[in-house]
Write a protein that holds these residues in place. Structure first.
Motif: not given
Length: 268
Positions: A211-216, A236-240, A244-249
């Protein structure tokens, strides 16, 4: 049927109909056709000199009679063969009210061309070439299928070997070795107490990192293998980017209404 070409443009048939023998002959030059019963009086009107130049055709039943009467060995041509010759003819006697339409003439010409291609000796090399081409393609497809099956069997064998070497206690490999390996890994994780990738703790850590900074999230709902986070809205861009960050996990994230849904990535 249409006249059959002969060296001197003269051909004749000896046929038998209802017990009577008939001689049918014509000139290809258009002088007409004549049908006479095979009798001495009737045959006297025939040109004896011309008979020596005739190319004779006879039905099998009267072939010997033709040789005895006219001194010429005929070429056998039965009724089916004569009808086939007639079907290849370019003659069309339909006139006036019986005239064929343009579509019917086109269909007839197409059928005549097909019969000529299929039966004429001139087209025999082409027919053999097409047959060999089809045979080569069929053999090529079978060879390609054999190679594909062999590669698939080799991969399946390698997967089975990996499963049995990793888990020596597995003696029987089912038709779904991937699922069987996943079950063995899950059983090993439970026996050692290691955290699971689909566990709540691991999924919470992955979501927090994505999640981006500040999103709780304002609310969390864990359902065994998925985590729903309400109140965290991503464009849409933040979700994409989060995906990308979650796919390697080993996770994938999607938006469902005003909530985010986190699930383990399905491995085929």
């Amino acid at each position: 049927c249409e006249p059959i070409a002969a060296p001197e443009h003269l051909s004749a048939f000896l046929i038998e109909r209802a017990g009577a023998r008939w001689v049918v002959y014509w000139h290809n030059t258009g002088s007409g056709r004549l049908a006479l019963p095979l009798a001495p009086g009737a045959l006297s009107v025939l040109d004896t000199a011309a008979l020596r130049e005739v190319q004779w055709f006879a039905e099998p039943a009267v072939a010997d009679l033709c040789a005895q009467t006219f001194g010429s060995q005929p070429e056998l041509l039965g009724m089916p063969e004569r009808l086939l010759v007639a079907s290849r003819s370019s003659w069309d006697l339909a006139q006036f009210d019986f005239a064929r339409s343009a579509a019917a003439r086109g269909a007839r010409q197409l059928g005549s061309a097909w019969r000529s291609f299929w039966h004429t000796p001139l087209w025999r090399p082409v027919r053999w070439g097409l047959a060999l081409l089809l045979l080569a393609n069929l053999i090529g497809l079978n060879v390609a299928a054999w190679h594909s099956n062999r590669d698939l069997a080799a991969r399946r064998k390698a997967l089975n070997t990996t499963l049995t070497q990793t888990f020596p206690h597995v003696r029987v490999v089912t038709a779904m070795p991937v699922l069987q390996m996943q079950r063995e890994v899950e059983a090993l994780r439970q026996s050692t107490g290691a955290p699971s990738g689909s566990g709540m703790e691991a999924m919470l850590a992955a979501l927090a990192a994505a999640l981006p900074q500040g999103q709780v999230p304002s609310a969390l709902e864990y359902e065994g293998s998925s985590l729903r986070a309400s109140g965290a809205k991503l464009d849409a861009s933040a979700l994409a980017a989060a995906g990308e960050r979650l796919r390697p996990l080993g996770y994938r994230i999607s938006a469902e209404g005003d909530a985010l849904l986190l699930r383990p990535e399905v491995t085929p």
